[in-house]
Design an enzyme around this catalytic site. Sequence first.
Site, PDB file in Angstrom:
ATOM      1  N   GLU A   1       6.340  -1.884   4.214  1.00  0.00           N
ATOM      2  CA  GLU A   1       6.064  -2.003   2.785  1.00  0.00           C
ATOM      3  C   GLU A   1       5.993  -3.475   2.369  1.00  0.00           C
ATOM      4  O   GLU A   1       6.893  -4.250   2.668  1.00  0.00           O
ATOM      5  CB  GLU A   1       7.130  -1.269   1.971  1.00  0.00           C
ATOM      6  CG  GLU A   1       7.231   0.224   2.264  1.00  0.00           C
ATOM      7  CD  GLU A   1       5.997   1.012   1.864  1.00  0.00           C
ATOM      8  OE1 GLU A   1       5.142   0.464   1.131  1.00  0.00           O
ATOM      9  OE2 GLU A   1       5.897   2.192   2.279  1.00  0.00           O
TER      10      GLU A   1
ATOM     11  N   CYS B   1      13.502   4.784  -2.232  1.00  0.00           N
ATOM     12  CA  CYS B   1      13.071   3.766  -1.274  1.00  0.00           C
ATOM     13  C   CYS B   1      12.557   2.527  -1.993  1.00  0.00           C
ATOM     14  O   CYS B   1      13.002   1.405  -1.721  1.00  0.00           O
ATOM     15  CB  CYS B   1      11.983   4.333  -0.351  1.00  0.00           C
ATOM     16  SG  CYS B   1      12.570   5.589   0.790  1.00  0.00           S
TER      17      CYS B   1
ATOM     18  N   HIS C   1       9.151   2.343   6.181  1.00  0.00           N
ATOM     19  CA  HIS C   1       9.093   3.804   6.126  1.00  0.00           C
ATOM     20  C   HIS C   1       8.799   4.343   7.521  1.00  0.00           C
ATOM     21  O   HIS C   1       7.860   3.884   8.184  1.00  0.00           O
ATOM     22  CB  HIS C   1       7.993   4.267   5.161  1.00  0.00           C
ATOM     23  CG  HIS C   1       8.497   4.558   3.793  1.00  0.00           C
ATOM     24  ND1 HIS C   1       7.966   3.967   2.665  1.00  0.00           N
ATOM     25  CD2 HIS C   1       9.492   5.376   3.357  1.00  0.00           C
ATOM     26  CE1 HIS C   1       8.610   4.414   1.601  1.00  0.00           C
ATOM     27  NE2 HIS C   1       9.540   5.274   1.988  1.00  0.00           N
TER      28      HIS C   1
END
Length: 211
Positions: free
Chosen positions: A88, A153, A172
């Site tokens: 991410e 998250c 992730h």
Amino acid sequence: MGSNSAPPITVVLTGFGPFRGVPVNVSWSAVLECLKLPPIPHCEIVHEELPVNYEVVKRRISELNAKYKPQAMVHIGVSRLSNEITIEECAHNSDYCAMDIVDEIPCNGCCFNKSNAECITTRFNTEKIISSLRKCDQSFETANSSDAGRYLCEFCYYVSLTQTDGYSLFIHVPPSDKPYNAKDLGVAIRTILMELQSQIIERQNIEKLTI
């Protein structure tokens, strides 16, 4: 300077506990598998399982950062929609409307006050992280993303990025055995930590030259 001659660094490494539809969260299983592997020289790993609870996550990220003053915070979460490891790039402050395990959402749907930056990007080089995963022995399928999901998250990631001045990372992972099991993911996490260590050392050396 290579990592073997570098001063030790501290990394906070977290995974998540169970939540609705996910009775065993592979993110935490993967963290535990990573810790079973040979230690990374000169790297102290502080690990913790975070509950899927906005209030607790916000408090614990702040407490861990204050206590250990890590050079990096690395957070692992599971994505039920993915079959690859996703790095991410950033996290957002607003639009958190999905309830956590205690049926709560953040105040006004935001991590912090609405006057805070809407989006914060990690200061780590994600392309190098992806390259390291693809080049390792297991050659992991991986990609980057600018949408971490607006749930715990991404909330965790935004809070962490504010605490570390951008030196945080969120990863992730896919559900267990789709296609990687927890042991595979432990190897992937260790590979990422080694790349982050290299980037941290490179930054420290540059800073020394500018003093």
